[in-house]
Design a protein around this motif. Structure first.
Motif, mmCIF file in Angstrom:
data_model
loop_
_atom_site.group_PDB
_atom_site.id
_atom_site.type_symbol
_atom_site.label_atom_id
_atom_site.label_comp_id
_atom_site.label_asym_id
_atom_site.label_seq_id
_atom_site.Cartn_x
_atom_site.Cartn_y
_atom_site.Cartn_z
ATOM 1 N N GLY A 1 23.936 4.678 6.246
ATOM 2 C CA GLY A 1 23.753 4.145 4.903
ATOM 3 C C GLY A 1 23.790 2.632 4.832
ATOM 4 N N THR A 2 23.447 1.966 5.934
ATOM 5 C CA THR A 2 23.445 0.502 5.957
ATOM 6 C C THR A 2 22.016 -0.049 5.952
ATOM 7 O OG1 THR A 2 23.671 0.635 8.369
ATOM 8 C CG2 THR A 2 25.667 0.211 7.100
ATOM 9 N N PHE A 3 21.870 -1.219 5.364
ATOM 10 C CA PHE A 3 20.574 -1.902 5.326
ATOM 11 C C PHE A 3 20.403 -2.757 6.577
ATOM 12 C CE2 PHE A 3 20.766 -0.602 1.052
ATOM 13 C CZ PHE A 3 19.533 -0.809 0.430
ATOM 14 N N ASP A 4 19.256 -2.648 7.191
ATOM 15 C CA ASP A 4 18.919 -3.578 8.263
ATOM 16 C C ASP A 4 18.551 -4.934 7.656
ATOM 17 O OD1 ASP A 4 19.259 -1.783 10.422
ATOM 18 O OD2 ASP A 4 17.308 -0.889 10.029
ATOM 19 N N PRO A 5 18.618 -6.008 8.438
ATOM 20 C CA PRO A 5 18.272 -7.339 7.924
ATOM 21 C C PRO A 5 16.755 -7.487 7.772
ATOM 22 C CG PRO A 5 18.860 -7.480 10.247
ATOM 23 C CD PRO A 5 19.132 -6.065 9.828
ATOM 24 N N ILE A 6 16.256 -6.973 6.679
ATOM 25 C CA ILE A 6 14.802 -6.885 6.482
ATOM 26 C C ILE A 6 14.149 -8.259 6.460
ATOM 27 C CG2 ILE A 6 12.978 -6.100 4.926
ATOM 28 C CD1 ILE A 6 14.551 -3.854 6.399
ATOM 29 N N GLU A 7 14.764 -9.232 5.818
ATOM 30 C CA GLU A 7 14.144 -10.564 5.737
ATOM 31 C C GLU A 7 13.931 -11.159 7.126
ATOM 32 O OE1 GLU A 7 15.347 -12.735 1.681
ATOM 33 O OE2 GLU A 7 17.082 -12.137 2.879
ATOM 34 N N GLN A 8 14.934 -11.032 8.000
ATOM 35 C CA GLN A 8 14.815 -11.596 9.342
ATOM 36 C C GLN A 8 13.831 -10.795 10.201
ATOM 37 O OE1 GLN A 8 17.625 -10.962 7.743
ATOM 38 N NE2 GLN A 8 18.785 -12.879 7.641
ATOM 39 N N LEU A 9 13.847 -9.471 10.054
ATOM 40 C CA LEU A 9 12.894 -8.649 10.803
ATOM 41 C C LEU A 9 11.461 -8.943 10.365
ATOM 42 C CD1 LEU A 9 14.731 -5.194 10.886
ATOM 43 C CD2 LEU A 9 14.308 -6.724 12.824
ATOM 44 N N ALA A 10 11.267 -9.107 9.070
ATOM 45 C CA ALA A 10 9.924 -9.400 8.562
ATOM 46 C C ALA A 10 9.438 -10.768 9.042
ATOM 47 C CB ALA A 10 9.925 -9.335 7.037
ATOM 48 N N GLU A 11 10.347 -11.714 9.115
ATOM 49 C CA GLU A 11 9.986 -13.038 9.643
ATOM 50 C C GLU A 11 9.559 -12.931 11.103
ATOM 51 O OE1 GLU A 11 11.971 -17.515 10.079
ATOM 52 O OE2 GLU A 11 13.160 -15.834 9.329
ATOM 53 N N ALA B 1 8.364 -10.202 12.597
ATOM 54 C CA ALA B 1 7.074 -9.487 12.647
ATOM 55 C C ALA B 1 5.927 -10.421 12.310
ATOM 56 C CB ALA B 1 7.109 -8.303 11.676
ATOM 57 N N MET B 2 6.112 -11.238 11.306
ATOM 58 C CA MET B 2 5.055 -12.157 10.890
ATOM 59 C C MET B 2 4.759 -13.168 11.999
ATOM 60 S SD MET B 2 4.842 -14.079 7.178
ATOM 61 C CE MET B 2 6.540 -14.645 7.310
ATOM 62 N N ALA B 3 5.807 -13.649 12.663
ATOM 63 C CA ALA B 3 5.614 -14.623 13.738
ATOM 64 C C ALA B 3 4.875 -14.021 14.928
ATOM 65 C CB ALA B 3 6.970 -15.160 14.193
ATOM 66 N N ARG B 4 5.071 -12.713 15.155
ATOM 67 C CA ARG B 4 4.439 -12.051 16.302
ATOM 68 C C ARG B 4 3.148 -11.322 15.944
ATOM 69 N NH1 ARG B 4 8.236 -11.035 20.513
ATOM 70 N NH2 ARG B 4 9.837 -12.662 20.406
ATOM 71 N N PRO C 1 20.844 -6.244 -0.289
ATOM 72 C CA PRO C 1 19.970 -7.291 0.262
ATOM 73 C C PRO C 1 18.505 -7.050 -0.085
ATOM 74 C CG PRO C 1 20.650 -5.762 1.981
ATOM 75 C CD PRO C 1 21.439 -5.389 0.760
ATOM 76 N N ALA C 2 17.718 -8.106 0.005
ATOM 77 C CA ALA C 2 16.284 -7.999 -0.259
ATOM 78 C C ALA C 2 15.625 -7.107 0.784
ATOM 79 C CB ALA C 2 15.652 -9.384 -0.246
ATOM 80 N N PHE C 3 14.748 -6.213 0.333
ATOM 81 C CA PHE C 3 14.045 -5.299 1.239
ATOM 82 C C PHE C 3 12.646 -4.979 0.742
ATOM 83 C CE2 PHE C 3 15.792 -2.639 -2.055
ATOM 84 C CZ PHE C 3 14.845 -1.641 -2.244
ATOM 85 N N GLU C 4 12.289 -5.470 -0.445
ATOM 86 C CA GLU C 4 11.075 -5.036 -1.117
ATOM 87 C C GLU C 4 9.810 -5.665 -0.536
ATOM 88 O OE1 GLU C 4 14.408 -4.973 -4.317
ATOM 89 O OE2 GLU C 4 13.898 -6.128 -2.524
ATOM 90 N N LEU C 5 8.681 -5.254 -1.083
ATOM 91 C CA LEU C 5 7.378 -5.782 -0.646
ATOM 92 C C LEU C 5 7.269 -7.289 -0.872
ATOM 93 C CD1 LEU C 5 4.981 -3.040 -2.077
ATOM 94 C CD2 LEU C 5 5.516 -3.415 0.342
ATOM 95 N N SER C 6 8.075 -7.825 -1.761
ATOM 96 C CA SER C 6 8.027 -9.265 -2.048
ATOM 97 C C SER C 6 8.627 -10.104 -0.928
ATOM 98 C CB SER C 6 8.771 -9.545 -3.361
ATOM 99 O OG SER C 6 10.071 -8.975 -3.332
ATOM 100 N N VAL C 7 9.331 -9.459 0.013
ATOM 101 C CA VAL C 7 9.876 -10.205 1.152
ATOM 102 C C VAL C 7 8.716 -10.648 2.040
ATOM 103 C CG1 VAL C 7 11.277 -10.033 3.240
ATOM 104 C CG2 VAL C 7 12.076 -8.979 1.109
ATOM 105 N N PRO C 8 8.566 -11.938 2.330
ATOM 106 C CA PRO C 8 7.463 -12.401 3.176
ATOM 107 C C PRO C 8 7.474 -11.709 4.531
ATOM 108 C CG PRO C 8 8.532 -14.258 2.115
ATOM 109 C CD PRO C 8 9.394 -13.061 1.830
ATOM 110 N N GLY C 9 6.319 -11.162 4.905
ATOM 111 C CA GLY C 9 6.186 -10.492 6.182
ATOM 112 C C GLY C 9 6.262 -8.983 6.111
#
Length: 414
Positions: free
Chosen positions: A182-192, A194-197, A223-231
């Motif tokens: 039931g924990t959130f992964d760090p979506i903002e950092q993962l999305a960053e 993914a976008m870089a790669r 934490p932020a996890f939505e489609l609005s998160v860049p990446g």
């Protein structure tokens, strides 16, 4: 082997037979199941049933014949996009469940990488807490799965995931939240990352999609996890979980509607003419779409906020009560509606505790690592939260007393 009856049976006989067959099933209306169901009240249940029956025979594949289904589906997708950070160019697909939503996301990631980057040996990188349906999808799609151990905080470790990526990585995955803890992964950092790669970033919000935004409104740290998160490229959210719709309703949402084309199947390789579908299904039940639309409109923002409040109140009661029982502890952290409790006393056998709970009629979800009990709460659990704490206390006493699998006068009943 069972043959089709020679003579048809009456409706009354059929319903009596079906009712009799359910005698041994768990009574989910009493809130004694920690999995498999999501329920608020009888009013919402009637709304769902009546909406489903209104479209019970319509085939959602044939939207030219049933334009009403297209408008209903578009409104469901639109409401979800509004809730989950979709911009003006976002889009979505109504699916049969989280497994199909995830399959389509991985299919799109593979197809896009193959077309744009020439990748023929694709892999995906994900934390080892991610749902196993990713592995099932990857097996069908010919994708290598690279699972990465999570950290002590029960979340994905971004640096470790980056280390497992290479030129053939087509997608990264994060959960919001994951199912085991039931924990959130760090979506903002993962999305960053993914976008870089240049990789597809999928957020599995099948559990949290229709709950987390409302829990955040109640003042909890989500934490932020939505489609609005860049990446973030895509997000799966189950309407038949905390969207409170009946089974057969999920969504795959994409930040850019053009990315839906990567999971579209289209062919003219038969005599009938062109065939195209954005899902793995052909025939799709119109009732599932109508019932999801009805649930969302019946509840509204206020109703979803009420559901979130009931769930978080139930969690607070249960975690405080269980944590106060000697020899037990709540596994921390947990961010939303899922939590795990376990034994801290080596002499206490969690298996015996689970068996004692089961004997009282509580369907127990066992956690493998660490050995414990897994709960996924929904609104009805607010009514039984204190009852559950008291049942756990009795079960612990029974396990310590060597009573094995049965306790109390409710043996075998629920």
């Amino acid at each position: 082997m069972i043959a089709i009856p020679a003579a048809g049976r009456s409706p009354a006989e059929i319903m009596a037979d079906l009712t009799a067959r359910k005698v041994g099933d768990r009574d989910w209306r009493r809130g004694r199941l920690a999995v498999y169901f999501y329920w608020l009240d009888e009013e919402l249940e009637r709304v769902q049933q009546e909406a489903y029956l209104a479209f019970w025979t319509e085939n959602n594949l044939g939207q030219r014949a049933y334009p009403s289904l297209k408008t209903i589906e578009d409104e469901v997708v639109g409401m979800a996009l509004s809730l989950l950070g979709g911009g003006a160019g976002a889009g979505g697909t109504f699916t049969s469940g989280g497994s199909e939503s995830i399959f389509l996301a991985m299919m799109a990631a593979r197809n896009k990488a193959r077309a744009q980057r020439g990748i023929t040996r694709p892999n995906i990188v994900l934390p080892n807490s991610a749902h196993l349906t990713f592995d099932r999808a990857a097996e069908a799609l010919g994708i290598e799965v690279r699972r990465v151990p999570i950290g002590a905080d029960l979340r994905a470790v971004v640096e470790a995931m980056a280390a497992r990526m290479d030129a053939d990585t087509v997608a990264l995955v994060g959960s919001a939240p994951n199912y085991p803890f039931g924990t959130f992964d760090p979506i903002e950092q993962l999305a960053e990352l993914a976008m870089a790669r240049g990789a597809w970033m999928h957020v599995d919000a099948c559990v949290g999609g229709f709950l987390a935004p409302y829990v955040r409104r109640l003042g909890h740290n989500v934490p932020a996890f939505e489609l609005s998160v860049p990446g973030v490229t895509s997000l799966s959210a189950d309407i038949h979980k905390h969207g409170m719709a009946p089974k057969g309703a999920s969504l795959l949402l994409v930040a850019d509607a053009a990315d839906r084309e990567w999971h579209k199947f289209e062919s003219r390789a038969w005599q009938r003419g062109p065939y195209a579908a954005y899902t793995t299904q052909g025939t799709r039940p119109g009732g599932a779409v109508a019932a999801a639309w009805a649930a969302m409109n019946h509840l509204g923002d206020d109703g979803y906020l009420r559901c979130a409040r009931l769930i978080m109140e139930a969690k607070a009661i249960m975690t405080a009560g269980i944590g106060a029982i000697p020899g037990l502890a709540i596994l921390e952290p947990s961010d939303l509606c899922i939590f795990v409790w376990r034994a801290t006393d080596p002499a206490l056998d969690v298996g015996k505790v689970a068996a004692a709970l089961d004997a009282e009629g509580w369907l127990v979800g066992r956690q493998q690592e660490p050995d414990g009990i897994h709960l996924h709460l929904n609104p009805i659990h607010r009514e039984v939260a204190q009852d559950y704490v008291e049942a756990v206390a009795r079960a612990v006493d029974a396990a310590r007393g060597g009573h094995g699998a049965r306790i109390g006068a409710n043996e075998g009943t629920y």
